[in-house]
Write a protein that holds these residues in place. Structure first.
Motif, PDB file in Angstrom:
ATOM      1  N   MET A 177      38.020 -31.233  15.962  1.00 37.56           N
ATOM      2  CA  MET A 177      38.178 -32.073  17.161  1.00 37.56           C
ATOM      3  C   MET A 177      38.185 -31.212  18.415  1.00 37.56           C
ATOM      4  SD  MET A 177      40.820 -35.077  16.090  1.00 37.56           S
ATOM      5  CE  MET A 177      40.941 -35.640  17.776  1.00 37.56           C
ATOM      6  N   PRO A 178      37.546 -31.685  19.453  1.00 36.61           N
ATOM      7  CA  PRO A 178      37.513 -30.902  20.699  1.00 36.61           C
ATOM      8  C   PRO A 178      38.865 -30.952  21.399  1.00 36.61           C
ATOM      9  CG  PRO A 178      36.492 -33.037  21.040  1.00 36.61           C
ATOM     10  CD  PRO A 178      36.843 -32.968  19.575  1.00 36.61           C
ATOM     11  N   PRO A 179      39.108 -29.995  22.304  1.00 37.36           N
ATOM     12  CA  PRO A 179      40.371 -30.032  23.043  1.00 37.36           C
ATOM     13  C   PRO A 179      40.453 -31.255  23.950  1.00 37.36           C
ATOM     14  CG  PRO A 179      38.893 -28.355  23.928  1.00 37.36           C
ATOM     15  CD  PRO A 179      38.266 -28.859  22.663  1.00 37.36           C
ATOM     16  N   ILE A 180      41.680 -31.669  24.200  1.00 33.81           N
ATOM     17  CA  ILE A 180      41.941 -32.722  25.171  1.00 33.81           C
ATOM     18  C   ILE A 180      42.212 -32.001  26.493  1.00 33.81           C
ATOM     19  CG2 ILE A 180      43.442 -34.650  25.771  1.00 33.81           C
ATOM     20  CD1 ILE A 180      44.193 -34.675  22.680  1.00 33.81           C
TER      21      ILE A 180
ATOM     22  N   ALA B 174      40.744 -24.678  33.447  1.00 38.30           N
ATOM     23  CA  ALA B 174      40.348 -23.260  33.429  1.00 38.30           C
ATOM     24  C   ALA B 174      40.538 -22.650  32.043  1.00 38.30           C
ATOM     25  CB  ALA B 174      41.155 -22.478  34.467  1.00 38.30           C
ATOM     26  N   PHE B 175      41.643 -23.014  31.376  1.00 36.48           N
ATOM     27  CA  PHE B 175      41.922 -22.469  30.048  1.00 36.48           C
ATOM     28  C   PHE B 175      40.800 -22.817  29.079  1.00 36.48           C
ATOM     29  CE2 PHE B 175      43.608 -22.754  25.755  1.00 36.48           C
ATOM     30  CZ  PHE B 175      44.338 -21.578  25.629  1.00 36.48           C
ATOM     31  N   TRP B 176      40.403 -24.082  29.097  1.00 37.11           N
ATOM     32  CA  TRP B 176      39.398 -24.514  28.119  1.00 37.11           C
ATOM     33  C   TRP B 176      37.988 -24.081  28.517  1.00 37.11           C
ATOM     34  CZ3 TRP B 176      41.285 -25.229  23.678  1.00 37.11           C
ATOM     35  CH2 TRP B 176      42.536 -25.827  23.497  1.00 37.11           C
ATOM     36  N   ALA B 177      37.730 -24.007  29.816  1.00 39.84           N
ATOM     37  CA  ALA B 177      36.414 -23.507  30.249  1.00 39.84           C
ATOM     38  C   ALA B 177      36.263 -22.050  29.826  1.00 39.84           C
ATOM     39  CB  ALA B 177      36.270 -23.656  31.762  1.00 39.84           C
ATOM     40  N   ALA B 178      37.323 -21.264  29.952  1.00 39.13           N
ATOM     41  CA  ALA B 178      37.283 -19.865  29.510  1.00 39.13           C
ATOM     42  C   ALA B 178      37.073 -19.786  28.003  1.00 39.13           C
ATOM     43  CB  ALA B 178      38.572 -19.150  29.906  1.00 39.13           C
ATOM     44  N   ALA B 179      37.765 -20.656  27.260  1.00 42.65           N
ATOM     45  CA  ALA B 179      37.606 -20.652  25.804  1.00 42.65           C
ATOM     46  C   ALA B 179      36.155 -20.916  25.412  1.00 42.65           C
ATOM     47  CB  ALA B 179      38.534 -21.683  25.167  1.00 42.65           C
TER      48      ALA B 179
ATOM     49  N   GLU C  35      36.528 -20.499  17.553  1.00 47.74           N
ATOM     50  CA  GLU C  35      35.777 -21.356  16.640  1.00 47.74           C
ATOM     51  C   GLU C  35      35.253 -22.561  17.405  1.00 47.74           C
ATOM     52  OE1 GLU C  35      37.700 -22.369  12.945  1.00 47.74           O
ATOM     53  OE2 GLU C  35      37.394 -20.322  12.180  1.00 47.74           O
ATOM     54  N   PRO C  36      34.092 -23.045  17.000  1.00 46.68           N
ATOM     55  CA  PRO C  36      33.477 -24.177  17.702  1.00 46.68           C
ATOM     56  C   PRO C  36      34.113 -25.517  17.327  1.00 46.68           C
ATOM     57  CG  PRO C  36      32.114 -23.538  15.849  1.00 46.68           C
ATOM     58  CD  PRO C  36      33.257 -22.548  15.898  1.00 46.68           C
ATOM     59  N   THR C  37      33.982 -26.472  18.228  1.00 48.73           N
ATOM     60  CA  THR C  37      34.448 -27.832  17.974  1.00 48.73           C
ATOM     61  C   THR C  37      33.297 -28.802  18.202  1.00 48.73           C
ATOM     62  OG1 THR C  37      35.043 -28.482  20.230  1.00 48.73           O
ATOM     63  CG2 THR C  37      36.656 -27.137  19.016  1.00 48.73           C
ATOM     64  N   MET C  38      33.541 -30.049  17.901  1.00 52.64           N
ATOM     65  CA  MET C  38      32.609 -31.091  18.307  1.00 52.64           C
ATOM     66  C   MET C  38      32.438 -31.041  19.829  1.00 52.64           C
ATOM     67  SD  MET C  38      33.607 -34.394  15.989  1.00 52.64           S
ATOM     68  CE  MET C  38      35.378 -34.325  16.186  1.00 52.64           C
TER      69      MET C  38
ATOM     70  N   HIS D  97      32.482 -27.465  22.400  1.00 57.72           N
ATOM     71  CA  HIS D  97      33.585 -26.681  22.948  1.00 57.72           C
ATOM     72  C   HIS D  97      33.993 -25.608  21.947  1.00 57.72           C
ATOM     73  CE1 HIS D  97      34.298 -28.916  26.600  1.00 57.72           C
ATOM     74  NE2 HIS D  97      34.236 -30.047  25.918  1.00 57.72           N
ATOM     75  N   LYS D  98      34.853 -24.698  22.411  1.00 54.75           N
ATOM     76  CA  LYS D  98      35.423 -23.692  21.519  1.00 54.75           C
ATOM     77  C   LYS D  98      36.927 -23.637  21.736  1.00 54.75           C
ATOM     78  CE  LYS D  98      31.280 -20.902  21.169  1.00 54.75           C
ATOM     79  NZ  LYS D  98      30.533 -19.768  21.718  1.00 54.75           N
ATOM     80  N   VAL D  99      37.641 -23.244  20.683  1.00 52.56           N
ATOM     81  CA  VAL D  99      39.096 -23.109  20.791  1.00 52.56           C
ATOM     82  C   VAL D  99      39.494 -21.715  20.298  1.00 52.56           C
ATOM     83  CG1 VAL D  99      39.605 -25.569  20.567  1.00 52.56           C
ATOM     84  CG2 VAL D  99      39.446 -24.151  18.507  1.00 52.56           C
TER      85      VAL D  99
END
Lengths: 147, 390
Positions: free
Chosen positions: A18-21, A28-33, A130-133, A136-138
């Protein structure tokens, strides 16, 4: 809120996690990820780190929130292996862990690259992605040799 | 109404049956249990002037008021934090009665949490992770496969269990005791179905190596309501009044409802420590003054951590405290005598508060008789109350 719970089809590359919420203060955190960069929020005035991201420093109330690269090194301070129900979107049973980072903050993530039975408290880990749907990446963590 | 301080008391409790499929709407469950609480007290539902529930209860105050014929509602409030804040409903009810702004405050929680949706399964809605429910930070867990309350609860308890060498078998003693209480409670879903420690150890892993199936609360359909009035009014009503001697919330810095991994010491539950400190300060009471306790038991480790937070035993000693038989009727602290959320039903902790009322009244099916019940502790971690015999 950009994530849907169980709906979307897997991305073309086959990622099913699942992608991040993404909330406004965590963009910024998730864009960097997504760029495979692991960043944290450091106060531009008092220098202290905070997680999860927030608009104001709880220590000095500064609004100068700076996104800085973190070492990516930490230790496992809590973990669990979710056996039932099997977590949605995972091909194999993950190790869910609370990671305490060198910078002093903690976050929930996964320990990857080892069998679930091999995870241990206080295990030294380092960040990877690792990739998500939805492309995105986490940030997740793999064992490292302790310094 | 002139505003002057009045002591508050529980005047009535009511419940539907507890099931896995109620066969009717959540609003109907809410209406039925609310009416039952009013009838228990001998109060006309039309005279309810305050209504309190959880933010995540699906029934509207207006919808429920229209069922009960509430004629002039003066106050509504909803408590965030899911079950962790269950006892905060009593706190709010006490406060508005103390303040002299309400005479008849209805607390309710009603849900088809087994037949209509299941908290124990992977999420099908993101509504709980938005602001206002006290659970917004759970969104940081979801992409990593921590998708259920059991996963969050396991991560919360793991460091404590690891630090003190408490095994899953140790936790089984909590489950066995609660199911023993449920076995003699005709209202409990697990009535006449006790378990052994071996049953516990043979139940499947939910969160390995911390929680087995029998460490987890049920998923239930049902509703429970509590009617709070002034103590002086309660004295004239149908039941012996149960005074709310004290009640509070406690949310220390960096504490979360169940994804509670950000505060300094992961081997304690700071919110329960804070709740204990406030309750004892408010009332002048101490752990030894409690003849029974109703402790929020979504998962067994949280029972141990609360026992320590409230000072019933020392840090790291709760597993041995439980093994000694302390939670039994003849033990040091009879606990969750209705069977708890594991054994009776999961009505989000409100059913446990109702059992606290029954113990003070002397009407529990598993009544504490070895001592006169003067005080019962009700804890949901982030909130608590002490119920008192008058």
């Amino acid at each position: 809120m950009s994530a849907e719970p169980t709906g979307p089809a897997p991305a073309a590359d086959g990622a099913t996690r699942m992608p991040p919420i993404v909330t406004p203060d965590a963009v910024a955190f998730w864009a960097a990820a997504d760029r495979e960069e692991f960043i944290g929020q450091q106060c531009g005035d008092c220098g202290r780190f905070t997680f999860p991201p927030r608009p104001m420093c709880p220590h000095c109330h500064s609004l100068k929130r700076e996104d800085v690269r973190l070492s990516g090194r930490g230790t496992v301070v809590s973990y669990t292996i979710p056996r039932h129900p099997h977590p949605f979107g995972f091909k194999t049973t993950p190790i869910v862990a609370v990671i305490e980072l060198e910078e002093g903050t903690r976050l929930v993530s996964n320990v990857v690259g080892i069998a679930p039975e091999a995870v241990k408290m206080d295990m030294a880990v380092e960040v990877t992605f690792e990739p998500t749907m939805k492309d995105h990446k986490v940030p997740v963590f793999r064992p490292r040799s302790a310094p | 109404m002139s505003r002057r301080f009045r002591e508050a008391a529980v005047a009535g409790i009511g419940a539907t049956e507890f099931s896995k499929e109620s066969g009717r709407s959540e609003l109907q469950l809410a209406a039925e249990c609310s009416l039952a609480a009013c009838e228990d007290a001998g109060v006309d539902p039309a005279d309810i002037d305050g209504m309190i529930t959880f933010t995540i209860d699906n029934s509207d105050e207006i919808g429920l008021g229209r069922c009960l014929g509430v004629k002039d509602l003066a106050y509504t409030a909803r408590i965030p934090g899911g079950g962790a804040a269950a006892a905060a409903t009593l706190y709010q009810a006490m406060a508005v009665v103390n303040a002299g702004v309400c005479d008849n405050v209805l607390i309710w929680r009603a849900m088809n949490e087994r037949s209509q949706y299941r908290f124990g399964q992977n999420p099908t809605s993101m509504a709980g992770y938005t602001g206002g429910h006290g659970t917004g930070s759970l969104l940081w867990c979801i992409p990593f496969g921590a998708m259920t309350p059991a996963s969050w609860g396991a991560l919360q308890g793991a460091r404590y269990l690891h630090t003190y060498g408490i095994t899953n078998r140790d936790l089984g003693h909590v489950s066995v005791q609660e199911r023993q209480y449920a076995a003699t409670n005709p209202k409990a879903w697990f009535f006449e179905r006790p378990i052994t420690l071996e049953d516990h150890q043979n139940s499947k892993w939910i969160q390995e190596p911390w929680l087995r199936l029998l460490d987890c609360c049920q998923e239930s359909d049902g509703g429970v309501a509590i009617l709070v009035t002034s103590l002086e009014r309660a004295r004239d009503l149908r039941q012996p009044p149960v005074k709310i001697a004290g009640a509070c919330q406690s949310i220390p810095y960096n504490v979360e409802v169940i994804s509670n991994y950000y505060h300094d010491d992961l081997t304690v539950m700071p919110e329960a420590v804070g709740t204990a400190r406030r309750l004892y300060a408010q009332t002048g009471l101490k752990p030894a003054d409690m003849q029974a306790a109703m402790i929020y038991d979504a998962f067994t480790p949280q029972v141990l951590m609360q026992l320590e937070a409230f000072g019933f035993c020392g840090r790291g000693e709760a597993a041995d405290f439980v093994k000694s038989g302390a939670l039994a009727l003849d033990g040091a602290l009879p606990t969750n005598t209705h069977g708890g959320l594991l054994g009776e039903a999961y009505i989000h902790g409100v059913n446990s508060m109702a059992e606290g009322v029954r113990q003070v009244r002397g009407t529990s099916v598993n009544q504490v008789t070895r001592r006169t019940v003067e005080h019962v502790l009700v804890s949901s971690g982030m909130a608590g109350a002490i119920l008192e015999k008058v």
